[in-house]
Write a protein that holds these residues in place. Structure first.
Motif, PDB file in Angstrom:
ATOM      1  N   ALA A  15      27.444  23.954  -4.004  1.00  0.00           N
ATOM      2  CA  ALA A  15      26.897  24.748  -4.905  1.00  0.00           C
ATOM      3  C   ALA A  15      26.646  23.031  -6.310  1.00  0.00           C
ATOM      4  CB  ALA A  15      27.557  25.322  -5.761  1.00  0.00           C
ATOM      5  N   THR A  16      25.526  23.561  -6.462  1.00  0.00           N
ATOM      6  CA  THR A  16      24.217  22.587  -7.963  1.00  0.00           C
ATOM      7  C   THR A  16      25.725  22.980  -8.989  1.00  0.00           C
ATOM      8  OG1 THR A  16      22.736  22.571  -6.567  1.00  0.00           O
ATOM      9  CG2 THR A  16      22.439  21.885  -9.058  1.00  0.00           C
ATOM     10  N   PRO A  17      25.489  21.988  -9.843  1.00  0.00           N
ATOM     11  CA  PRO A  17      26.204  22.235 -11.417  1.00  0.00           C
ATOM     12  C   PRO A  17      24.579  22.507 -11.884  1.00  0.00           C
ATOM     13  CG  PRO A  17      26.870  20.196 -10.456  1.00  0.00           C
ATOM     14  CD  PRO A  17      26.086  20.783  -9.503  1.00  0.00           C
ATOM     15  N   HIS A  18      25.657  23.573 -13.489  1.00  0.00           N
ATOM     16  CA  HIS A  18      24.882  24.429 -14.352  1.00  0.00           C
ATOM     17  C   HIS A  18      25.184  24.394 -15.303  1.00  0.00           C
ATOM     18  CE1 HIS A  18      21.102  26.775 -14.100  1.00  0.00           C
ATOM     19  NE2 HIS A  18      21.675  27.663 -14.606  1.00  0.00           N
ATOM     20  N   VAL A  19      24.699  23.208 -16.083  1.00  0.00           N
ATOM     21  CA  VAL A  19      24.941  23.165 -17.713  1.00  0.00           C
ATOM     22  C   VAL A  19      24.102  23.478 -18.590  1.00  0.00           C
ATOM     23  CG1 VAL A  19      26.362  22.371 -18.713  1.00  0.00           C
ATOM     24  CG2 VAL A  19      27.008  22.546 -16.100  1.00  0.00           C
ATOM     25  N   ALA A  27      38.594  23.576 -14.922  1.00  0.00           N
ATOM     26  CA  ALA A  27      38.484  23.502 -14.254  1.00  0.00           C
ATOM     27  C   ALA A  27      39.182  24.149 -13.356  1.00  0.00           C
ATOM     28  CB  ALA A  27      39.732  22.019 -13.945  1.00  0.00           C
ATOM     29  N   HIS A  28      39.893  24.886 -13.642  1.00  0.00           N
ATOM     30  CA  HIS A  28      40.374  27.030 -13.120  1.00  0.00           C
ATOM     31  C   HIS A  28      40.034  27.556 -12.547  1.00  0.00           C
ATOM     32  CE1 HIS A  28      44.028  29.103 -11.771  1.00  0.00           C
ATOM     33  NE2 HIS A  28      43.085  29.813 -12.335  1.00  0.00           N
ATOM     34  N   ALA A  29      39.197  28.103 -13.632  1.00  0.00           N
ATOM     35  CA  ALA A  29      38.191  28.441 -13.775  1.00  0.00           C
ATOM     36  C   ALA A  29      37.189  28.475 -13.034  1.00  0.00           C
ATOM     37  CB  ALA A  29      37.921  28.893 -15.047  1.00  0.00           C
ATOM     38  N   VAL A  30      36.716  26.876 -13.032  1.00  0.00           N
ATOM     39  CA  VAL A  30      35.483  26.774 -11.585  1.00  0.00           C
ATOM     40  C   VAL A  30      36.139  27.374  -9.845  1.00  0.00           C
ATOM     41  CG1 VAL A  30      34.387  24.482 -11.065  1.00  0.00           C
ATOM     42  CG2 VAL A  30      34.281  25.730 -13.140  1.00  0.00           C
ATOM     43  N   ARG A  53      29.404  19.023 -16.175  1.00  0.00           N
ATOM     44  CA  ARG A  53      28.668  18.967 -14.852  1.00  0.00           C
ATOM     45  C   ARG A  53      29.742  18.455 -13.721  1.00  0.00           C
ATOM     46  NH1 ARG A  53      23.694  20.007 -14.130  1.00  0.00           N
ATOM     47  NH2 ARG A  53      23.026  19.200 -16.829  1.00  0.00           N
ATOM     48  N   ARG A  54      30.485  17.520 -14.307  1.00  0.00           N
ATOM     49  CA  ARG A  54      31.706  16.418 -13.863  1.00  0.00           C
ATOM     50  C   ARG A  54      32.946  17.116 -12.756  1.00  0.00           C
ATOM     51  NH1 ARG A  54      30.581  12.116 -17.137  1.00  0.00           N
ATOM     52  NH2 ARG A  54      32.301  12.647 -18.359  1.00  0.00           N
ATOM     53  N   ILE A  55      32.856  18.228 -13.979  1.00  0.00           N
ATOM     54  CA  ILE A  55      33.946  18.631 -13.649  1.00  0.00           C
ATOM     55  C   ILE A  55      33.633  20.048 -12.971  1.00  0.00           C
ATOM     56  CG2 ILE A  55      35.915  20.748 -14.144  1.00  0.00           C
ATOM     57  CD1 ILE A  55      35.934  19.423 -16.629  1.00  0.00           C
ATOM     58  N   GLN A  56      32.859  20.310 -12.860  1.00  0.00           N
ATOM     59  CA  GLN A  56      32.071  21.636 -11.574  1.00  0.00           C
ATOM     60  C   GLN A  56      31.399  21.306 -10.206  1.00  0.00           C
ATOM     61  OE1 GLN A  56      28.179  23.358 -12.907  1.00  0.00           O
ATOM     62  NE2 GLN A  56      29.165  24.826 -14.553  1.00  0.00           N
ATOM     63  N   ARG A 108      33.221  20.192  -4.334  1.00  0.00           N
ATOM     64  CA  ARG A 108      33.352  19.124  -3.353  1.00  0.00           C
ATOM     65  C   ARG A 108      34.283  19.017  -2.967  1.00  0.00           C
ATOM     66  NH1 ARG A 108      32.982  13.254  -5.634  1.00  0.00           N
ATOM     67  NH2 ARG A 108      34.717  14.016  -6.513  1.00  0.00           N
ATOM     68  N   GLU A 109      35.540  19.446  -3.415  1.00  0.00           N
ATOM     69  CA  GLU A 109      36.905  19.527  -3.122  1.00  0.00           C
ATOM     70  C   GLU A 109      37.645  20.970  -2.634  1.00  0.00           C
ATOM     71  OE1 GLU A 109      39.631  19.875  -6.265  1.00  0.00           O
ATOM     72  OE2 GLU A 109      38.878  17.752  -7.135  1.00  0.00           O
ATOM     73  N   ALA A 110      36.473  21.716  -2.828  1.00  0.00           N
ATOM     74  CA  ALA A 110      36.252  23.812  -2.486  1.00  0.00           C
ATOM     75  C   ALA A 110      35.246  23.469  -1.244  1.00  0.00           C
ATOM     76  CB  ALA A 110      36.544  24.501  -2.512  1.00  0.00           C
ATOM     77  N   ALA A 111      34.344  22.437  -1.156  1.00  0.00           N
ATOM     78  CA  ALA A 111      33.473  22.265   0.232  1.00  0.00           C
ATOM     79  C   ALA A 111      34.248  22.172   1.760  1.00  0.00           C
ATOM     80  CB  ALA A 111      32.963  20.818   0.130  1.00  0.00           C
TER      81      ALA A 111
END
Length: 297
Positions: free
Chosen positions: A4-8, A253-256, A286-289, A294-297
């Motif tokens: 996904a694209t980060p949205h901040v 990070a957990h929430a994301v 944005r980096r955390i998102q 990326r880890e979940a992809a």
């Protein structure tokens, strides 16, 4: 979870009106407090319209008093509806709180965000008021969890919901969405632990986030808080006056991971720093998102 694209975004406050318009930093949206733009015309509204020409705008309110048995103030709702029509925001939000109440034969406003009990009766009131606002605006409202410094005693013979279960029920019944303020959750957990009423704050907050329906979450707020220690005792206060604390970033990070690609806002309302400080906080979000997706992809 797909990539996904980060949205901040950041809260756009008066000290940064001119600089943000001149620099136009790379942000996905800006958020303003709705009530600051209720006047007919004027410089503030002109600035907001200039900002809207450059960024999507999210309207965040503090005065609807959605949990009030006195109902929603018609004037306030009318002004909000006119602002929504004029700005066409990407999101509209307010709090699961009350401020208006009957007093001495009239309705008074406390000018504060006061907590509501998590009871069936309070849920009925909140649902009715949220539905009224949504019908008037013609769009979904996001309702934010509150940082609270007192709790209501549950009436004898009644049972209380947990806060996540209460908010999930609100979403199901009213059709609204949720604005999850991670800092508010952490402040409440720290104060509960300080009083011996809660578990380890990080564990309590993680369980809170895990109990929320991911599909209901439309925005996340991040902010700083302060820890006040005095002779009379200590308390954690959601003052929006500093950088986001390390434990709150961990919870974010957990929430994301839990909620997926949700728009995230950096709030800073007291001792507002240089714009670059807010942009630095936004870059960290944005980096955390990015890392989580990326880890979940």
């Amino acid at each position: 979870m797909p990539a996904a694209t980060p949205h901040v975004g950041i809260g756009w406050r008066h000290p940064h009106y001119r600089e943000l318009l001149e620099r136009q930093p790379a942000l996905d949206f800006v958020e303003v407090h709705s009530e600051n733009f209720f006047a007919e015309g004027g410089a503030a509204l002109a600035v907001l319209e200039q900002g809207r020409a450059r960024y999507p705008v999210s309207l965040h309110g503090v005065g609807l008093s959605l949990g009030s048995v006195a109902g929603v103030d018609p004037w306030h709702l009318d002004r909000l509806a006119q602002l929504v029509e004029r700005v066409d925001p990407v999101r509209v939000s307010d709090h699961a709180s009350f401020a208006r109440a009957p007093w001495g034969g009239s309705v008074v406003h406390a000018a504060d965000l006061l907590p509501i009990p998590f009871t069936d009766a309070a849920l009925d009131v909140l649902c009715a008021n949220v539905q009224q606002v949504q019908q008037r605006l013609g769009r979904t409202l996001l309702v934010e969890n509150l940082s609270a410094y007192l709790q209501w005693k549950t009436p004898q013979g009644q049972s209380a919901w947990s806060e996540p279960a209460f908010l999930n029920a609100l979403v199901r019944r009213s059709g609204c969405g949720l604005l999850v303020d991670v800092n508010n959750i952490y402040v409440n957990a720290c104060n509960a632990a300080r009083l011996g009423d809660g578990a380890n704050p990080l564990q309590a907050c993680t369980e809170w986030l895990d109990a929320i329906d991911p599909a209901a979450v439309g925005e996340i707020h991040l902010a700083g808080h302060c820890h006040v220690v005095e002779a009379e005792g200590e308390i954690f206060i959601d003052d929006h006056g500093s950088r986001v604390a390390t434990p709150v970033w961990q919870l974010y990070a957990h929430a994301v991971h839990r909620f997926g690609p949700v728009a995230t806002l950096i709030e800073w309302d007291t001792d507002v720093p240089a714009l670059d400080v807010l942009l630095d906080e936004a870059a960290l979000a944005r980096r955390i998102q990015h890392d989580a997706w990326r880890e979940a992809a």
